[in-house]
Scaffold this active site. Sequence first.
Site, PDB file in Angstrom:
ATOM      1  N   ASP A 178       2.410  -1.961  12.864  1.00 32.69           N
ATOM      2  CA  ASP A 178       1.332  -2.212  13.184  1.00 32.69           C
ATOM      3  C   ASP A 178       1.011  -1.287  14.525  1.00 32.69           C
ATOM      4  OD1 ASP A 178      -1.368  -2.623  14.062  1.00 32.69           O
ATOM      5  OD2 ASP A 178      -1.182  -4.541  13.880  1.00 32.69           O
ATOM      6  N   TYR A 236     -13.517   7.349  20.403  1.00 33.84           N
ATOM      7  CA  TYR A 236     -12.738   8.112  19.229  1.00 33.84           C
ATOM      8  C   TYR A 236     -12.368   9.655  19.986  1.00 33.84           C
ATOM      9  CZ  TYR A 236     -11.867  10.546  14.881  1.00 33.84           C
ATOM     10  OH  TYR A 236     -11.258  11.236  13.740  1.00 33.84           O
ATOM     11  N   LYS A 296      -8.396  10.937  20.680  1.00 40.02           N
ATOM     12  CA  LYS A 296      -8.067  12.451  19.757  1.00 40.02           C
ATOM     13  C   LYS A 296      -7.830  13.535  21.048  1.00 40.02           C
ATOM     14  CE  LYS A 296      -7.931  10.784  15.695  1.00 40.02           C
ATOM     15  NZ  LYS A 296      -6.860  10.589  14.936  1.00 40.02           N
ATOM     16  N   LYS A 332       0.772  -1.258   0.139  1.00 37.20           N
ATOM     17  CA  LYS A 332      -0.168  -0.009  -0.053  1.00 37.20           C
ATOM     18  C   LYS A 332       0.858   1.315  -0.034  1.00 37.20           C
ATOM     19  CE  LYS A 332      -4.135  -2.056   2.002  1.00 37.20           C
ATOM     20  NZ  LYS A 332      -5.142  -1.940   3.303  1.00 37.20           N
ATOM     21  N   ASN A 375       0.335   9.915  11.883  1.00 34.10           N
ATOM     22  CA  ASN A 375      -1.066  10.004  10.989  1.00 34.10           C
ATOM     23  C   ASN A 375      -1.843   8.879  11.220  1.00 34.10           C
ATOM     24  OD1 ASN A 375      -2.408  11.718   8.953  1.00 34.10           O
ATOM     25  ND2 ASN A 375      -2.107   9.548   7.617  1.00 34.10           N
TER      26      ASN A 375
END
Length: 280
Positions: free
Chosen positions: A33, A140, A144, A10, A62
């Site tokens: 990973d 989530y 963050k 990828k 990222n």
Amino acid sequence: MILVGRSQEKAQATIDAIQSVNPSARTRFVAADLTSLASVREAAQTILDDPSIAQIDVVINNAAVMATPFELTRDGVERQLAASHLGHFVLTNRILPKILAAGPGARVVALTSSGHRMSGVRFADPNYGEPGSYTPYDAYGQAKSAVILYAVALNRRLASRGVRAYAVHPGSVRTNLQSHVVQVSQEEMRAMMDKVSQKVMGMPLAEYRQKNPWLTLQQGCATTLRAALDPDLVKQEGVYLQDCDLTTDTKWIKEWATDPELAEKLWTLSEELVGEKFDV
């Protein structure tokens, strides 16, 4: 340029694109990973052991997953927290000698989200051990918020040496980030997203999307690139960027994500969760 990811296949498309723009650019792929601490540590050691990498001028963290069903990693950590924060925490802290070797001006940039406004860090129960406590978007938000607090903690440790850390909200970009979002019916998803949008943006999703169309990949990269490359950024106050600018406005950045005491509390919690101390 070092590209860290799970799949070289990828990553090869990105490597090829870099070479097409600048054939003389040197690239190195390192497998990792981010949800596996053993894999992250192996990747960090690979970077440290490479004599061709004398210094690292910019780190861009990222990796992430978004609003996934509840899952613990093989290390016993909630998956979103592992992917967005803890993997980067270990990788960045371990390769820090090569970041410091770059001297003043080096940067650590981490991708966060306006979604941090869903939840702060659950210090008493970060892995959602309490039955029924897990919701995908709150988790989530926790992940963050942790990303931003880590930048605050890094700045306390590194700013005197001229190294700065920033947390970036890139905006709404069409990527595969949402590919692991918990699967529910369209009606349930619409209701869920409206609830999230109301809490994070203060308006229903349809209204928000009308005012804020999806960004292209190039537009979505802009804020990250400013955080990584603009030498004048250090003249401004703050750690959180959106729309290519720093902001300390509590309308956009929650206090639970910038509080220095909570940043230190997160550092300690992160060390406990990964089973490793970092004397930075």
